[in-house]
Design a protein around this motif. Sequence first.
Motif, mmCIF file in Angstrom:
data_model
loop_
_atom_site.group_PDB
_atom_site.id
_atom_site.type_symbol
_atom_site.label_atom_id
_atom_site.label_comp_id
_atom_site.label_asym_id
_atom_site.label_seq_id
_atom_site.Cartn_x
_atom_site.Cartn_y
_atom_site.Cartn_z
ATOM 1 N N ARG A 86 -3.955 -39.239 -15.484
ATOM 2 C CA ARG A 86 -3.019 -38.140 -15.722
ATOM 3 C C ARG A 86 -3.630 -36.793 -15.339
ATOM 4 N NH1 ARG A 86 -1.256 -41.416 -20.179
ATOM 5 N NH2 ARG A 86 -2.917 -40.593 -21.507
ATOM 6 N N ALA A 87 -4.946 -36.622 -15.563
ATOM 7 C CA ALA A 87 -5.604 -35.367 -15.179
ATOM 8 C C ALA A 87 -5.584 -35.185 -13.663
ATOM 9 C CB ALA A 87 -7.039 -35.348 -15.703
ATOM 10 N N ILE A 88 -5.842 -36.260 -12.924
ATOM 11 C CA ILE A 88 -5.782 -36.179 -11.459
ATOM 12 C C ILE A 88 -4.360 -35.892 -11.005
ATOM 13 C CG2 ILE A 88 -6.169 -37.473 -9.324
ATOM 14 C CD1 ILE A 88 -8.366 -39.017 -10.786
ATOM 15 N N GLY A 89 -3.376 -36.497 -11.681
ATOM 16 C CA GLY A 89 -1.982 -36.233 -11.342
ATOM 17 C C GLY A 89 -1.570 -34.800 -11.611
ATOM 18 N N ARG A 90 -2.110 -34.187 -12.671
ATOM 19 C CA ARG A 90 -1.793 -32.782 -12.949
ATOM 20 C C ARG A 90 -2.361 -31.873 -11.867
ATOM 21 N NH1 ARG A 90 -3.053 -34.180 -18.348
ATOM 22 N NH2 ARG A 90 -5.154 -33.316 -18.098
ATOM 23 N N VAL A 91 -3.546 -32.193 -11.341
ATOM 24 C CA VAL A 91 -4.146 -31.375 -10.287
ATOM 25 C C VAL A 91 -3.355 -31.512 -8.990
ATOM 26 C CG1 VAL A 91 -6.206 -31.013 -8.890
ATOM 27 C CG2 VAL A 91 -6.427 -31.501 -11.325
ATOM 28 N N ALA A 92 -2.947 -32.733 -8.655
ATOM 29 C CA ALA A 92 -2.209 -32.945 -7.401
ATOM 30 C C ALA A 92 -0.777 -32.454 -7.511
ATOM 31 C CB ALA A 92 -2.240 -34.421 -7.027
ATOM 32 N N GLY A 93 -0.100 -32.752 -8.622
ATOM 33 C CA GLY A 93 1.297 -32.375 -8.772
ATOM 34 C C GLY A 93 2.221 -33.346 -8.065
ATOM 35 N N GLN A 94 3.516 -33.160 -8.283
ATOM 36 C CA GLN A 94 4.489 -34.028 -7.646
ATOM 37 C C GLN A 94 4.560 -33.737 -6.154
ATOM 38 O OE1 GLN A 94 8.402 -33.672 -9.251
ATOM 39 N NE2 GLN A 94 9.225 -35.438 -8.123
ATOM 40 N N ASP A 95 4.310 -34.764 -5.348
ATOM 41 C CA ASP A 95 4.269 -34.637 -3.881
ATOM 42 C C ASP A 95 3.254 -33.595 -3.430
ATOM 43 O OD1 ASP A 95 6.268 -36.558 -3.669
ATOM 44 O OD2 ASP A 95 7.866 -35.050 -3.765
ATOM 45 N N GLY A 96 2.203 -33.362 -4.218
ATOM 46 C CA GLY A 96 1.166 -32.409 -3.845
ATOM 47 C C GLY A 96 1.561 -30.959 -4.012
ATOM 48 N N LYS A 97 2.624 -30.692 -4.799
ATOM 49 C CA LYS A 97 3.110 -29.313 -4.914
ATOM 50 C C LYS A 97 2.091 -28.403 -5.591
ATOM 51 C CE LYS A 97 6.239 -28.156 -7.952
ATOM 52 N NZ LYS A 97 7.520 -27.983 -8.681
ATOM 53 N N THR A 98 1.431 -28.889 -6.629
ATOM 54 C CA THR A 98 0.449 -28.059 -7.338
ATOM 55 C C THR A 98 -0.763 -27.756 -6.452
ATOM 56 O OG1 THR A 98 1.141 -29.087 -9.424
ATOM 57 C CG2 THR A 98 -0.942 -27.880 -9.424
ATOM 58 N N ARG A 99 -1.212 -28.769 -5.735
ATOM 59 C CA ARG A 99 -2.368 -28.560 -4.844
ATOM 60 C C ARG A 99 -2.034 -27.550 -3.759
ATOM 61 N NH1 ARG A 99 -4.361 -30.987 -0.047
ATOM 62 N NH2 ARG A 99 -2.540 -32.366 0.039
ATOM 63 N N ALA A 132 -9.904 -21.069 -7.154
ATOM 64 C CA ALA A 132 -9.313 -22.406 -7.104
ATOM 65 C C ALA A 132 -9.963 -23.327 -8.130
ATOM 66 C CB ALA A 132 -9.461 -22.984 -5.694
ATOM 67 N N ARG A 133 -11.282 -23.203 -8.302
ATOM 68 C CA ARG A 133 -11.969 -24.057 -9.274
ATOM 69 C C ARG A 133 -11.517 -23.767 -10.705
ATOM 70 N NH1 ARG A 133 -16.920 -22.637 -8.170
ATOM 71 N NH2 ARG A 133 -17.064 -21.146 -9.891
ATOM 72 N N ASN A 134 -11.302 -22.490 -11.021
ATOM 73 C CA ASN A 134 -10.829 -22.144 -12.362
ATOM 74 C C ASN A 134 -9.445 -22.724 -12.620
ATOM 75 O OD1 ASN A 134 -13.190 -20.703 -12.823
ATOM 76 N ND2 ASN A 134 -12.305 -18.756 -12.183
ATOM 77 N N ALA A 135 -8.562 -22.660 -11.629
ATOM 78 C CA ALA A 135 -7.220 -23.220 -11.799
ATOM 79 C C ALA A 135 -7.264 -24.734 -11.975
ATOM 80 C CB ALA A 135 -6.344 -22.847 -10.601
ATOM 81 N N ILE A 136 -8.108 -25.415 -11.189
ATOM 82 C CA ILE A 136 -8.207 -26.873 -11.295
ATOM 83 C C ILE A 136 -8.798 -27.275 -12.641
ATOM 84 C CG2 ILE A 136 -9.362 -28.891 -10.325
ATOM 85 C CD1 ILE A 136 -9.094 -27.593 -7.579
ATOM 86 N N CYS A 137 -9.794 -26.533 -13.114
ATOM 87 C CA CYS A 137 -10.390 -26.849 -14.416
ATOM 88 C C CYS A 137 -9.377 -26.656 -15.547
ATOM 89 C CB CYS A 137 -11.625 -25.976 -14.645
ATOM 90 S SG CYS A 137 -13.021 -26.358 -13.568
ATOM 91 N N ILE A 156 -7.200 -29.709 -15.552
ATOM 92 C CA ILE A 156 -7.899 -30.878 -16.080
ATOM 93 C C ILE A 156 -7.991 -30.815 -17.606
ATOM 94 C CG2 ILE A 156 -10.126 -32.074 -16.124
ATOM 95 C CD1 ILE A 156 -10.507 -31.257 -13.215
ATOM 96 N N LEU A 157 -8.204 -29.615 -18.137
ATOM 97 C CA LEU A 157 -8.326 -29.450 -19.584
ATOM 98 C C LEU A 157 -6.987 -29.541 -20.296
ATOM 99 C CD1 LEU A 157 -10.965 -26.577 -19.715
ATOM 100 C CD2 LEU A 157 -11.324 -28.992 -20.199
ATOM 101 N N GLY A 158 -5.876 -29.611 -19.561
ATOM 102 C CA GLY A 158 -4.584 -29.823 -20.184
ATOM 103 C C GLY A 158 -3.671 -28.624 -20.201
ATOM 104 N N ALA A 159 -3.971 -27.576 -19.443
ATOM 105 C CA ALA A 159 -3.104 -26.400 -19.418
ATOM 106 C C ALA A 159 -1.784 -26.749 -18.737
ATOM 107 C CB ALA A 159 -3.786 -25.251 -18.683
ATOM 108 N N PRO A 160 -0.674 -26.207 -19.200
ATOM 109 C CA PRO A 160 0.620 -26.488 -18.546
ATOM 110 C C PRO A 160 0.657 -25.908 -17.146
ATOM 111 C CG PRO A 160 0.863 -24.788 -20.220
ATOM 112 C CD PRO A 160 -0.518 -25.327 -20.368
ATOM 113 N N PRO A 161 1.309 -26.607 -16.213
ATOM 114 C CA PRO A 161 1.338 -26.104 -14.820
ATOM 115 C C PRO A 161 2.008 -24.741 -14.692
ATOM 116 C CG PRO A 161 1.965 -28.419 -14.901
ATOM 117 C CD PRO A 161 1.908 -27.949 -16.322
ATOM 118 N N GLY A 162 2.991 -24.440 -15.546
ATOM 119 C CA GLY A 162 3.647 -23.141 -15.448
ATOM 120 C C GLY A 162 2.703 -21.983 -15.684
#
Length: 259
Positions: free
Chosen positions: A185-198, A228-233, A236-242
């Motif tokens: 789930r953490a990897i999925g949050r970083v990638a996003g749906q269809d890579g939108k978050t990345r 970029a590293r701060n956003a990815i971390c 991973i720690l569970g922050a909402p994408p919004g």
Amino acid sequence: MAAVESQDMTMEMENNLPSHTIDPSTLTSRIIQSKSIQNEDANNDSSSDNDEDMETDPTNTEQPTFQKLSAQASRVGGKSEYRRIRCPAHRYTPLRENWEQLLTPLVEYLKLQVRFNTRTRSVEMKTSRHTPDTSSLQKGADFVGAFMLGFEPQDAVALLRLDDLYIESFKVTDVKILRGDHLSRAIGRVAGQDGKTRFAIENATRTRIVIADSRIHLLGSYTNIRGARNAICDLILGAPPGKVYNNMRNVAKRMNERY
């Protein structure tokens, strides 16, 4: 007398000011070391400096200037330098498809001799008498290494043209110890749906991101990689994408104002 004293004080202040002159011909390393390695190197340097004579002032001595050393003149014993970059199993097919795009800048721009060893499945590079610069081999190794990590040739070629680009790699478990579905789930949050978050993080910070299983590779300048590293971390720690999107929007606004 007052004028003489004020003149002496201004001369002392000028001598005490630090020198900020940077030699543009000095090559800087792109390796970002951790604090423990830097502290160890600093302790070794301090112990070696204690053995030297502290009375000598290096600022008073004139530094000699030398011409830029070519790759042919820097050979030790007339031998060419050699590098080998192993190709992972999952990058063998992309390497075969993009071989021409990788070979063109290495041969025409850096003047290196390149071949692919099918027995060891590695890309081998060597300098020749046509190689103009001593740093060409290291730049070529960084370029091929970036492609092996998963970057596109169009993005990796920027390492050959710009000197202030770096590659930083870390694992998701370095930020937070996760296992099983929590890691997925953490990897999925970083990638996003269809890579939108990345894509949003890449466009906001002007970096390139590769997510390979639990490893994350970042390509860009030092300040952009930090954003970029701060956003990815945070993801991973569970922050909402919004919330991360809002931060990225503010970062992109500041970067547009800066440039």
